[in-house]
Motif scaffolding. Structure first.
Motif, PDB file in Angstrom:
ATOM      1  N   GLY A  13      -8.345 -28.655 -27.403  1.00  0.00           N
ATOM      2  CA  GLY A  13      -9.110 -27.761 -26.547  1.00  0.00           C
ATOM      3  C   GLY A  13      -9.304 -28.312 -25.150  1.00  0.00           C
ATOM      4  N   TRP A  14      -9.697 -27.426 -24.256  1.00  0.00           N
ATOM      5  CA  TRP A  14     -10.080 -27.789 -22.894  1.00  0.00           C
ATOM      6  C   TRP A  14     -11.530 -27.372 -22.669  1.00  0.00           C
ATOM      7  CZ3 TRP A  14      -7.272 -30.779 -19.747  1.00  0.00           C
ATOM      8  CH2 TRP A  14      -5.891 -30.863 -19.959  1.00  0.00           C
ATOM      9  N   PHE A  15     -12.265 -28.233 -22.033  1.00  0.00           N
ATOM     10  CA  PHE A  15     -13.627 -27.969 -21.614  1.00  0.00           C
ATOM     11  C   PHE A  15     -13.748 -28.309 -20.136  1.00  0.00           C
ATOM     12  CE2 PHE A  15     -16.020 -27.434 -25.635  1.00  0.00           C
ATOM     13  CZ  PHE A  15     -15.004 -27.715 -26.532  1.00  0.00           C
ATOM     14  N   ARG A  16     -14.830 -27.859 -19.514  1.00  0.00           N
ATOM     15  CA  ARG A  16     -15.058 -28.226 -18.120  1.00  0.00           C
ATOM     16  C   ARG A  16     -16.551 -28.381 -17.870  1.00  0.00           C
ATOM     17  NH1 ARG A  16     -13.258 -22.570 -15.122  1.00  0.00           N
ATOM     18  NH2 ARG A  16     -15.077 -21.315 -15.758  1.00  0.00           N
ATOM     19  N   GLN A  17     -16.858 -29.191 -16.864  1.00  0.00           N
ATOM     20  CA  GLN A  17     -18.243 -29.392 -16.468  1.00  0.00           C
ATOM     21  C   GLN A  17     -18.333 -29.377 -14.961  1.00  0.00           C
ATOM     22  OE1 GLN A  17     -20.155 -32.903 -18.088  1.00  0.00           O
ATOM     23  NE2 GLN A  17     -22.164 -31.983 -17.792  1.00  0.00           N
ATOM     24  N   ALA A  18     -19.063 -28.398 -14.452  1.00  0.00           N
ATOM     25  CA  ALA A  18     -19.297 -28.289 -13.024  1.00  0.00           C
ATOM     26  C   ALA A  18     -20.555 -29.075 -12.657  1.00  0.00           C
ATOM     27  CB  ALA A  18     -19.458 -26.826 -12.637  1.00  0.00           C
ATOM     28  N   PRO A  19     -20.689 -29.464 -11.406  1.00  0.00           N
ATOM     29  CA  PRO A  19     -21.874 -30.226 -10.994  1.00  0.00           C
ATOM     30  C   PRO A  19     -23.156 -29.487 -11.320  1.00  0.00           C
ATOM     31  CG  PRO A  19     -20.228 -30.265  -9.265  1.00  0.00           C
ATOM     32  CD  PRO A  19     -19.734 -29.293 -10.306  1.00  0.00           C
ATOM     33  N   GLY A  20     -24.076 -30.171 -11.974  1.00  0.00           N
ATOM     34  CA  GLY A  20     -25.362 -29.595 -12.295  1.00  0.00           C
ATOM     35  C   GLY A  20     -25.354 -28.627 -13.459  1.00  0.00           C
ATOM     36  N   LYS A  21     -24.217 -28.505 -14.135  1.00  0.00           N
ATOM     37  CA  LYS A  21     -24.120 -27.571 -15.254  1.00  0.00           C
ATOM     38  C   LYS A  21     -23.702 -28.306 -16.522  1.00  0.00           C
ATOM     39  CE  LYS A  21     -23.043 -23.433 -12.537  1.00  0.00           C
ATOM     40  NZ  LYS A  21     -22.135 -22.271 -12.411  1.00  0.00           N
ATOM     41  N   GLU A  58     -15.371 -20.948  -8.422  1.00  0.00           N
ATOM     42  CA  GLU A  58     -16.205 -21.161  -9.603  1.00  0.00           C
ATOM     43  C   GLU A  58     -15.498 -21.971 -10.688  1.00  0.00           C
ATOM     44  OE1 GLU A  58     -17.623 -18.096  -7.116  1.00  0.00           O
ATOM     45  OE2 GLU A  58     -15.684 -18.163  -8.129  1.00  0.00           O
ATOM     46  N   ASP A  59     -14.194 -22.153 -10.559  1.00  0.00           N
ATOM     47  CA  ASP A  59     -13.452 -22.974 -11.515  1.00  0.00           C
ATOM     48  C   ASP A  59     -13.539 -24.460 -11.179  1.00  0.00           C
ATOM     49  OD1 ASP A  59     -10.969 -20.412 -11.401  1.00  0.00           O
ATOM     50  OD2 ASP A  59     -12.404 -20.768 -13.022  1.00  0.00           O
ATOM     51  N   THR A  60     -14.152 -24.801 -10.070  1.00  0.00           N
ATOM     52  CA  THR A  60     -14.310 -26.200  -9.690  1.00  0.00           C
ATOM     53  C   THR A  60     -15.138 -26.937 -10.731  1.00  0.00           C
ATOM     54  OG1 THR A  60     -14.117 -25.756  -7.318  1.00  0.00           O
ATOM     55  CG2 THR A  60     -15.287 -27.760  -7.974  1.00  0.00           C
ATOM     56  N   ALA A  61     -14.568 -28.020 -11.271  1.00  0.00           N
ATOM     57  CA  ALA A  61     -15.228 -28.763 -12.344  1.00  0.00           C
ATOM     58  C   ALA A  61     -14.378 -29.963 -12.711  1.00  0.00           C
ATOM     59  CB  ALA A  61     -15.434 -27.881 -13.577  1.00  0.00           C
ATOM     60  N   VAL A  62     -14.953 -30.831 -13.516  1.00  0.00           N
ATOM     61  CA  VAL A  62     -14.160 -31.847 -14.209  1.00  0.00           C
ATOM     62  C   VAL A  62     -13.680 -31.220 -15.514  1.00  0.00           C
ATOM     63  CG1 VAL A  62     -14.125 -34.119 -15.266  1.00  0.00           C
ATOM     64  CG2 VAL A  62     -15.463 -33.731 -13.182  1.00  0.00           C
ATOM     65  N   TYR A  63     -12.385 -31.287 -15.747  1.00  0.00           N
ATOM     66  CA  TYR A  63     -11.782 -30.696 -16.941  1.00  0.00           C
ATOM     67  C   TYR A  63     -11.466 -31.785 -17.944  1.00  0.00           C
ATOM     68  CZ  TYR A  63     -11.431 -26.125 -14.772  1.00  0.00           C
ATOM     69  OH  TYR A  63     -11.728 -24.904 -14.205  1.00  0.00           O
ATOM     70  N   TYR A  64     -11.879 -31.548 -19.182  1.00  0.00           N
ATOM     71  CA  TYR A  64     -11.709 -32.517 -20.265  1.00  0.00           C
ATOM     72  C   TYR A  64     -10.835 -31.914 -21.366  1.00  0.00           C
ATOM     73  CZ  TYR A  64     -15.859 -34.726 -18.222  1.00  0.00           C
ATOM     74  OH  TYR A  64     -16.761 -35.325 -17.374  1.00  0.00           O
ATOM     75  N   CYS A  65      -9.942 -32.699 -21.911  1.00  0.00           N
ATOM     76  CA  CYS A  65      -9.268 -32.269 -23.124  1.00  0.00           C
ATOM     77  C   CYS A  65      -9.982 -32.867 -24.328  1.00  0.00           C
ATOM     78  CB  CYS A  65      -7.789 -32.627 -23.120  1.00  0.00           C
ATOM     79  SG  CYS A  65      -7.394 -34.364 -23.293  1.00  0.00           S
ATOM     80  N   ALA A  66      -9.830 -32.211 -25.450  1.00  0.00           N
ATOM     81  CA  ALA A  66     -10.578 -32.569 -26.646  1.00  0.00           C
ATOM     82  C   ALA A  66      -9.741 -32.274 -27.876  1.00  0.00           C
ATOM     83  CB  ALA A  66     -11.892 -31.799 -26.700  1.00  0.00           C
ATOM     84  N   ALA A  67     -10.090 -32.927 -28.974  1.00  0.00           N
ATOM     85  CA  ALA A  67      -9.338 -32.760 -30.216  1.00  0.00           C
ATOM     86  C   ALA A  67     -10.261 -32.764 -31.417  1.00  0.00           C
ATOM     87  CB  ALA A  67      -8.305 -33.881 -30.355  1.00  0.00           C
ATOM     88  N   HIS A  68      -9.829 -32.052 -32.448  1.00  0.00           N
ATOM     89  CA  HIS A  68     -10.483 -32.074 -33.761  1.00  0.00           C
ATOM     90  C   HIS A  68      -9.474 -31.553 -34.769  1.00  0.00           C
ATOM     91  CE1 HIS A  68     -13.339 -31.395 -37.020  1.00  0.00           C
ATOM     92  NE2 HIS A  68     -14.194 -32.152 -36.330  1.00  0.00           N
ATOM     93  N   TYR A  69      -9.624 -31.962 -36.002  1.00  0.00           N
ATOM     94  CA  TYR A  69      -8.700 -31.500 -37.034  1.00  0.00           C
ATOM     95  C   TYR A  69      -8.828 -29.998 -37.297  1.00  0.00           C
ATOM     96  CZ  TYR A  69      -7.535 -36.312 -38.330  1.00  0.00           C
ATOM     97  OH  TYR A  69      -7.095 -37.613 -38.332  1.00  0.00           O
ATOM     98  N   ILE A  70     -10.002 -29.420 -37.021  1.00  0.00           N
ATOM     99  CA  ILE A  70     -10.275 -28.030 -37.381  1.00  0.00           C
ATOM    100  C   ILE A  70     -10.384 -27.182 -36.119  1.00  0.00           C
ATOM    101  CG2 ILE A  70     -11.849 -26.462 -38.567  1.00  0.00           C
ATOM    102  CD1 ILE A  70     -12.725 -28.880 -40.272  1.00  0.00           C
ATOM    103  N   THR A  71      -9.630 -26.096 -36.057  1.00  0.00           N
ATOM    104  CA  THR A  71      -9.558 -25.277 -34.853  1.00  0.00           C
ATOM    105  C   THR A  71     -10.915 -24.714 -34.454  1.00  0.00           C
ATOM    106  OG1 THR A  71      -7.307 -24.675 -35.459  1.00  0.00           O
ATOM    107  CG2 THR A  71      -8.383 -23.339 -33.769  1.00  0.00           C
ATOM    108  N   MET A  72     -11.658 -24.192 -35.406  1.00  0.00           N
ATOM    109  CA  MET A  72     -12.946 -23.593 -35.062  1.00  0.00           C
ATOM    110  C   MET A  72     -13.935 -24.653 -34.569  1.00  0.00           C
ATOM    111  SD  MET A  72     -12.681 -20.384 -35.263  1.00  0.00           S
ATOM    112  CE  MET A  72     -10.982 -20.550 -34.720  1.00  0.00           C
ATOM    113  N   VAL A  73     -13.807 -25.846 -35.046  1.00  0.00           N
ATOM    114  CA  VAL A  73     -14.727 -26.920 -34.641  1.00  0.00           C
ATOM    115  C   VAL A  73     -14.360 -27.465 -33.270  1.00  0.00           C
ATOM    116  CG1 VAL A  73     -15.649 -29.194 -35.241  1.00  0.00           C
ATOM    117  CG2 VAL A  73     -15.206 -27.507 -37.038  1.00  0.00           C
ATOM    118  N   VAL A  74     -13.077 -27.514 -32.918  1.00  0.00           N
ATOM    119  CA  VAL A  74     -12.694 -28.053 -31.612  1.00  0.00           C
ATOM    120  C   VAL A  74     -13.287 -27.209 -30.490  1.00  0.00           C
ATOM    121  CG1 VAL A  74     -10.511 -26.816 -31.112  1.00  0.00           C
ATOM    122  CG2 VAL A  74     -10.773 -29.210 -30.445  1.00  0.00           C
TER     123      VAL A  74
END
Length: 122
Positions: free
Chosen positions: A35-43, A89-105
């Motif tokens: 998965g991909w996640f993101r975090q914008a400043p202050g959010k 509004e897409d400005t952010a730090v983008y993180y990739c992530a992993a988990h064995y289960i799709t719904m959990v990732v």
């Protein structure tokens, strides 16, 4: 334990495109949903997109649907996020992530990358 490293971030004008990559090592990449996640400043960090182990199923946050595309290449142990029609509004730090289960990732990944900065100028 899988290790994740993002790349491809940078600065772009609104309306432009970027492609992020997430390369995995130390584990069996094809065993993981990603998965991909993101975090914008202050959010808080927010979910962006997810993909199952085979790439056949994908999920997107409403805010990026139709503009972003998630994909993976298991032979290269790499996941991608193609980002088009970028907005400030897409400005952010983008993180990739992993988990064995799709719904959990999509909510509580077990592994995280270090993040890559994306800045969209208006």
């Amino acid at each position: 334990q899988v290790q994740l490293v993002e790349s491809g971030g940078g600065s772009v004008q609104a309306g432009g495109s970027l492609r992020l990559s997430c390369t995995a090592s130390g584990g069996t990449f094809s065993a993981y949903a990603m998965g991909w996640f993101r975090q914008a400043p202050g959010k808080e960090r927010e979910f962006v997109a997810a993909i199952n182990w085979s790439g056949e199923s994908t999920y997107y946050a409403d805010s990026v649907k139709g503009r972003f595309t998630i994909s993976r290449d298991n032979a290269k142990s790499t996941m991608y996020l193609q980002m088009n029609s970028l907005e400030p509004e897409d400005t952010a730090v983008y993180y990739c992530a992993a988990h064995y289960i799709t719904m959990v990732v999509r909510t509580t990944p077990s592994h995280w990358g270090q993040g890559t900065q994306v800045t969209v100028a208006s």
